[in-house]
Write a protein that holds these residues in place. Structure first.
Motif, PDB file in Angstrom:
ATOM      1  N   ARG A 782      20.547  61.074  19.437  1.00  0.00           N
ATOM      2  CA  ARG A 782      19.336  61.041  20.262  1.00  0.00           C
ATOM      3  C   ARG A 782      18.307  62.051  19.765  1.00  0.00           C
ATOM      4  N   SER A 783      18.818  63.263  19.498  1.00  0.00           N
ATOM      5  CA  SER A 783      17.915  64.335  19.075  1.00  0.00           C
ATOM      6  C   SER A 783      17.309  64.043  17.713  1.00  0.00           C
ATOM      7  N   GLU A 784      18.153  63.635  16.768  1.00  0.00           N
ATOM      8  CA  GLU A 784      17.671  63.385  15.412  1.00  0.00           C
ATOM      9  C   GLU A 784      16.686  62.223  15.362  1.00  0.00           C
ATOM     10  N   MET A 785      16.936  61.219  16.184  1.00  0.00           N
ATOM     11  CA  MET A 785      16.085  60.027  16.170  1.00  0.00           C
ATOM     12  C   MET A 785      14.958  60.088  17.195  1.00  0.00           C
ATOM     13  N   ASP A 786      14.903  61.216  17.912  1.00  0.00           N
ATOM     14  CA  ASP A 786      13.858  61.404  18.923  1.00  0.00           C
ATOM     15  C   ASP A 786      13.873  60.285  19.958  1.00  0.00           C
ATOM     16  N   ILE A 787      15.086  59.918  20.378  1.00  0.00           N
ATOM     17  CA  ILE A 787      15.261  58.901  21.417  1.00  0.00           C
ATOM     18  C   ILE A 787      15.174  59.589  22.774  1.00  0.00           C
ATOM     19  N   ALA A 788      14.450  59.015  23.687  1.00  0.00           N
ATOM     20  CA  ALA A 788      14.263  59.617  25.010  1.00  0.00           C
ATOM     21  C   ALA A 788      15.605  59.910  25.667  1.00  0.00           C
ATOM     22  N   PRO A 789      15.776  61.105  26.287  1.00  0.00           N
ATOM     23  CA  PRO A 789      17.063  61.475  26.898  1.00  0.00           C
ATOM     24  C   PRO A 789      17.528  60.497  27.974  1.00  0.00           C
ATOM     25  N   GLY A 790      16.582  59.883  28.685  1.00  0.00           N
ATOM     26  CA  GLY A 790      16.975  59.002  29.782  1.00  0.00           C
ATOM     27  C   GLY A 790      17.238  57.568  29.367  1.00  0.00           C
ATOM     28  N   LYS A 791      16.981  57.242  28.120  1.00  0.00           N
ATOM     29  CA  LYS A 791      17.162  55.875  27.634  1.00  0.00           C
ATOM     30  C   LYS A 791      18.644  55.512  27.577  1.00  0.00           C
ATOM     31  N   LEU A 792      19.043  54.443  28.262  1.00  0.00           N
ATOM     32  CA  LEU A 792      20.425  54.002  28.219  1.00  0.00           C
ATOM     33  C   LEU A 792      20.693  53.310  26.887  1.00  0.00           C
ATOM     34  N   LEU A 793      21.810  53.645  26.274  1.00  0.00           N
ATOM     35  CA  LEU A 793      22.109  53.183  24.927  1.00  0.00           C
ATOM     36  C   LEU A 793      23.340  52.274  24.905  1.00  0.00           C
ATOM     37  N   THR A 794      23.373  51.457  23.876  1.00  0.00           N
ATOM     38  CA  THR A 794      24.582  50.689  23.552  1.00  0.00           C
ATOM     39  C   THR A 794      25.281  51.396  22.405  1.00  0.00           C
ATOM     40  N   VAL A 795      26.587  51.568  22.520  1.00  0.00           N
ATOM     41  CA  VAL A 795      27.367  52.228  21.478  1.00  0.00           C
ATOM     42  C   VAL A 795      28.392  51.244  20.936  1.00  0.00           C
ATOM     43  N   LEU A 796      28.469  51.170  19.603  1.00  0.00           N
ATOM     44  CA  LEU A 796      29.477  50.354  18.933  1.00  0.00           C
ATOM     45  C   LEU A 796      30.524  51.283  18.330  1.00  0.00           C
ATOM     46  N   LEU A 797      31.789  50.939  18.478  1.00  0.00           N
ATOM     47  CA  LEU A 797      32.882  51.748  17.957  1.00  0.00           C
ATOM     48  C   LEU A 797      33.638  50.977  16.894  1.00  0.00           C
ATOM     49  N   GLN A 798      33.986  51.668  15.820  1.00  0.00           N
ATOM     50  CA  GLN A 798      34.699  51.043  14.717  1.00  0.00           C
ATOM     51  C   GLN A 798      35.734  52.007  14.164  1.00  0.00           C
ATOM     52  N   ASN A 799      36.817  51.464  13.638  1.00  0.00           N
ATOM     53  CA  ASN A 799      37.842  52.259  12.948  1.00  0.00           C
ATOM     54  C   ASN A 799      38.557  53.227  13.895  1.00  0.00           C
ATOM     55  N   GLY A 800      38.621  52.877  15.169  1.00  0.00           N
ATOM     56  CA  GLY A 800      39.313  53.734  16.122  1.00  0.00           C
ATOM     57  C   GLY A 800      40.801  53.448  16.152  1.00  0.00           C
TER      58      GLY A 800
END
Length: 922
Positions: A782-800
């Motif tokens: 979020r910080s590196e991409m300057d994504i708003a803190p309140g923006k709900l995100l989708t997360v993809l997981l791989q190789n777990g």
């Protein structure tokens, strides 16, 4: 609770209660633990060095009191002979009187009156700092009990032949007319001159040229010395010189003291007015000719032409006379170290006087053995070398002072000059069978303040009486002091403790560094960089701060510069940080270094730490007051992984903090507590508690478990922090303790947390560390991409792994809440993921698809603009470092700062360039 943390309303309230309730007195049970306060001057004010040292002593005292030890921090003040006399002399001087016009007895009475009026000032300041001294048994070096101890020691040492009266060279203050210890002499570099003078040989065949920074002392020369191996002067050794203007013949002698490479290789020897020359004079049995009066005027031992002149007036006259005789060779500018009295600021003269001395070599032998055998341990250990270096080359101690305020030397003289030493005149007459026809006069001198201070560890406890306090608390546990008085106080306490108590005065000596300003400069009024600890606690306006820094300067011409720099540094004055923030700052700075840089940014940070703890307590109370916190033993309790994690971490922190305190690593202790309270408890655990307390998905037993963990952990934190931050923790503890099922009058008498190994749950710690890495990875993206803190995100997981999947299932609610996630999906390892930002949790890939999250063109524009600015700054910095003039002229610390800045900019450029490539690929 009040919404805002305000230390000024909390601190005076609690100190008054502590003192009235007698919490600072020894408990009478448990292992004895005792610290002696290095007695501050009764005239004194609390400077940064005092505040730093007293904070560490109070921290140790409160820690051991909470450990259940029979704890004593002995209170007391020093009569501070010269300093106190100077204050009262100024007072009567304003009324047109001198001590001599008032008379000795009346003058001493005036000092006692002044002490009664203002002697409590230092106590009030210590109370403001939160110092938990045993005020009920406060001592003063001039009180009757300690005065009796001083007389007892003097008489015993005299009768054993360890005290004697003799004529030797001393540091002489021509303003106060007294000998001074080395500690009372401040040497500083000043601009002076080096005069090259020609001394003719008595037979007229030749002459020698000597160089001196004090031409006036040539009137007391009794030899000229050359190095025995200097080929230039071999043929002159043994011949005589006719000393100009005196008519005296003095020899040319050979001595290894002379450096052939310095000046002409010829040194004038003035044994009565130079410490090095005195040693040469002793070796060669030279006459000692004193040419100065007690106020540094030329006396009758000099030619009539110079008698009665001030030393500097005589200097001018002698230089003129040398010039008129053709004997002045040259005059060169010369920087030299000038010794000045720390109170009078007058240039000190080495002077040959009759003084009282302690023969220290027999005492030193025992004191050296005590450290060699480990009976006393220096912390850090390297200071023992400094101690040995001095003790192995120790000289007899001048203990007499020519002032009126102090312990008058218990020696009387008859008209024939016979000396009688005893406790008082009556006992002397009985001992020596002297009738009333023999008139006795007491010695006018008083004892060096360090003499009574050397008895401090046992005289304060009642010696020479065999008191219960003496038997309980001697030897004391630790001495806390600065390295600058190892010689003057520490060594002498060890010698006297072994001599009169048969045991060491303390088991350990903790040597701390000295407080400097943020640039590493010594704090001094002349530099205008002094900070008053009470100003940091209560705040001070710019106008008052400027006035304090520019009033009473030794060099009034410095006032405009100091005022200007003060206004630049503190345009709004100094805000009120409170005692606890200052104390925590001191603890965090107490490293093993020699110098300690005090920066206001540190105390501001720890003021924020206090505020963080206040707000965390407000959150805990809002979520636990009038709620079930599991005090009912029959109520079902469920502890989550987060609960067990913070409980386990608390045990480890308690263990580490105890270890650091016992090893005198207060800086490590402070760092551990800060990291745990701010990051782990306030930032992580409080956030982890919110879903449990605020969501209906969790059972009552789980909510009860979290509430109990919240209050019990916070109550433990307050006990852990109490020795360092006593006021804030006392205030908060009374609000938190009842909710945790803890009762008591004060946190200061609660048991100090020790850490329970059986409560350390490694499985829970691994679970929460995994969760933290997951959440931190998302937040970093979020910080590196300057994504708003309140923006709900989708997360993809791989190789777990299977374990990753199980952990996600257990903690998905917490992770979604903390990382602000809309959904979490697993991707098969064979599937090509969309362009995403990546974070790793172990080997598991946490991917956040970037499409639609950011405005690609706007973000590239922002990143390139930032890159352009940093590249320009980088080029300027690099050019500066490539400039030979900058490298050769700039101080090392400035160059190092610039190099670090260049390295930081280089790293930022690399990160921004990588970010640009990542966004371009979307």
């Amino acid at each position: 609770m009040e919404k805002t943390y305000n230390p000024q309303t909390i601190e005076p309230h609690w100190y008054d209660i502590w003192e009235k309730q007698g919490y600072f007195a020894p408990s009478g049970s448990g292992q004895p633990y005792c610290i002696m306060i290095p007695p501050p001057n009764v005239t004194g004010t609390l400077h940064m060095g005092h505040a730093f040292q007293d904070t560490l002593m109070d921290l140790l005292t409160r820690y051991h009191r909470m450990r259940g030890d029979n704890t004593l921090w002995q209170a007391g003040t020093d009569h501070a002979g010269i300093a106190t006399q100077m204050v009262v002399e100024r007072q009567i001087g304003a009324q047109g009187m001198t001590r001599h016009s008032v008379g000795r007895d009346a003058f001493v009475d005036k000092i006692w009156q002044w002490k009664a009026q203002s002697g409590g000032h230092i106590k009030r300041q210590l109370c403001r700092l939160g110092a938990s001294l045993d005020w009920e048994h406060e001592r003063f070096t001039m009180d009757e009990g300690l005065s009796h101890a001083v007389r007892e020691v003097f008489v015993r040492l005299y009768r054993e032949g360890l005290i004697y009266r003799g004529q030797r060279l001393v540091n002489w203050d021509p303003v106060f007319h007294t000998a001074l210890s080395d500690l009372e002499v401040i040497s500083q570099e000043e601009d002076g001159k080096m005069w090259h003078l020609r001394y003719p040989l008595a037979d007229g065949s030749d002459s020698l040229v000597v160089a001196t920074t004090r031409p006036e002392t040539m009137l007391g020369d009794t030899a000229v010395a050359v190095n025995p191996n200097d080929p230039r002067y071999q043929h002159l050794i043994g011949k005589e010189i006719e000393l100009p203007f005196t008519g005296r013949m003095i020899p040319i002698i050979a001595d290894d003291y002379v450096d052939p490479e310095f000046g002409s290789g010829c040194v004038k020897i003035t044994p009565a007015h130079d410490f090095n020359d005195y040693a040469v004079g002793q070796r060669h049995q030279l006459p000692m000719i004193n040419i100065f009066t007690e106020d540094a005027r030329i006396n009758d031992n000099a030619p009539k032409a110079y008698r009665g002149m001030d030393r500097y007036e005589a200097r001018k006259r002698i230089v003129t006379d040398f010039e008129s005789c053709g004997l002045l060779v040259e005059v060169k500018p010369h920087k030299l170290m000038v010794p000045r009295g720390d109170r009078s600021h007058a240039v000190i003269e080495p002077l040959l006087t009759d003084q009282w001395y302690v023969k220290v070599e027999p005492l030193a032998k025992m004191a050296i053995e005590a450290v060699e055998t480990g009976k006393i341990r220096f912390v850090p250990e390297n200071w023992s070398k400094t101690y040995f270096d001095w003790m192995n080359n120790i000289e007899d101690w001048c203990i007499s002072r020519q002032i009126w305020w102090g312990h008058r030397i218990p020696a009387w003289y008859d008209k024939a000059g016979n000396v009688y030493v005893g406790y008082d005149e009556t006992s002397i007459r009985e001992q020596y069978q002297l009738d009333s026809s023999v008139v006795l006069t007491q010695d006018d001198d008083v004892l060096d303040t360090w003499f009574s201070s050397a008895l401090w560890p046992f005289s304060t406890l009642g010696w020479p009486e065999n008191t219960e306090r003496l038997n309980t608390f001697y030897p004391t546990s630790v001495l806390v002091t600065g390295f600058d008085i190892i010689f003057f106080w520490v060594a002498r306490m060890i010698m006297f403790g072994l001599k009169f108590m048969g045991d060491v005065p303390f088991r350990e000596v903790y040597i701390h560094g000295l407080i400097r300003d943020s640039e590493g400069q010594k704090m001094s009024k002349s530099k205008g960089n002094v900070l008053d600890p009470l100003d940091l606690i209560d705040g001070v306006s710019l106008e008052v701060l400027v006035a304090k820094r520019t009033t009473g300067l030794m060099q009034p011409e410095m006032a405009p510069k100091i005022e200007r720099s003060t206004r630049e540094q503190f345009p709004q004055g100094i805000p009120a940080f409170g005692t606890d923030a200052l104390r925590f700052t001191f603890a965090a700075l107490a490293s093993t270094g020699r110098d300690i840089r005090f920066d206001l940014a540190r105390i501001e940070g720890y003021r924020n730490f206090c505020n963080k703890l206040w707000n965390a307590t407000r959150y805990v109370l809002m979520n636990t007051e009038d709620q079930d916190t599991g005090l009912d033993q029959n109520a079902a309790i469920e502890l989550s992984d987060a609960d067990r994690w913070i409980i386990a971490l608390t045990q480890e922190v308690a263990r580490d903090v105890a270890t650091h305190i016992q090893q005198y690593r207060f800086d490590l202790m402070a760092n551990v507590l800060y990291e745990f309270v701010w990051n782990e408890y306030c930032d992580w655990y409080l956030e982890l508690s919110k879903p449990v307390l605020q969501s209906e998905e969790f059972r009552i037993a789980a909510k009860r478990g979290t509430r109990r963990t919240l209050v019990r952990t916070l109550e433990t934190i307050l006990r852990l922090l109490h020795p360092t931050m006593p006021f804030l923790t006392e205030e908060l503890w009374h609000k938190v303790a009842p909710l945790a099922g803890v009762s008591g009058e004060t946190v200061s008498l609660q048991p100090y947390p020790q850490g329970q190994a059986d409560l350390i749950d490694s499985q829970a710690q691994q679970e929460i560390e995994w969760l933290k890495q997951f959440v931190l990875g998302v937040r970093r993206i979020r910080s590196e991409m300057d994504i708003a803190p309140g923006k709900l995100l989708t997360v993809l997981l791989q190789n777990g792994s299977a374990e990753d999947a199980q952990r996600l299932a257990r903690h998905d609610v917490l992770i979604s809440r903390l990382a602000r996630l809309e959904r979490i999906e697993w991707l098969d390892a064979s599937v090509n993921a969309p362009e995403s930002a990546l974070a790793l949790v172990g080997e598991m890939r946490v991917l956040i698809p970037l499409a639609g999250l950011i405005d690609k063109e706007a973000e590239l524009k922002r990143l390139n603009k930032e890159l352009e600015k940093i590249r320009k700054d980088f080029a300027k910095s690099n050019e500066k470092l490539q400039n030979p003039n900058f490298i050769s002229r700039a101080p090392a610390e400035i160059i190092a700062t610039e190099q670090q800045r260049l390295a930081d900019m280089s790293a930022s450029i690399q990160q921004l360039e990588a970010q640009v490539l990542k966004i371009q690929a979307i």
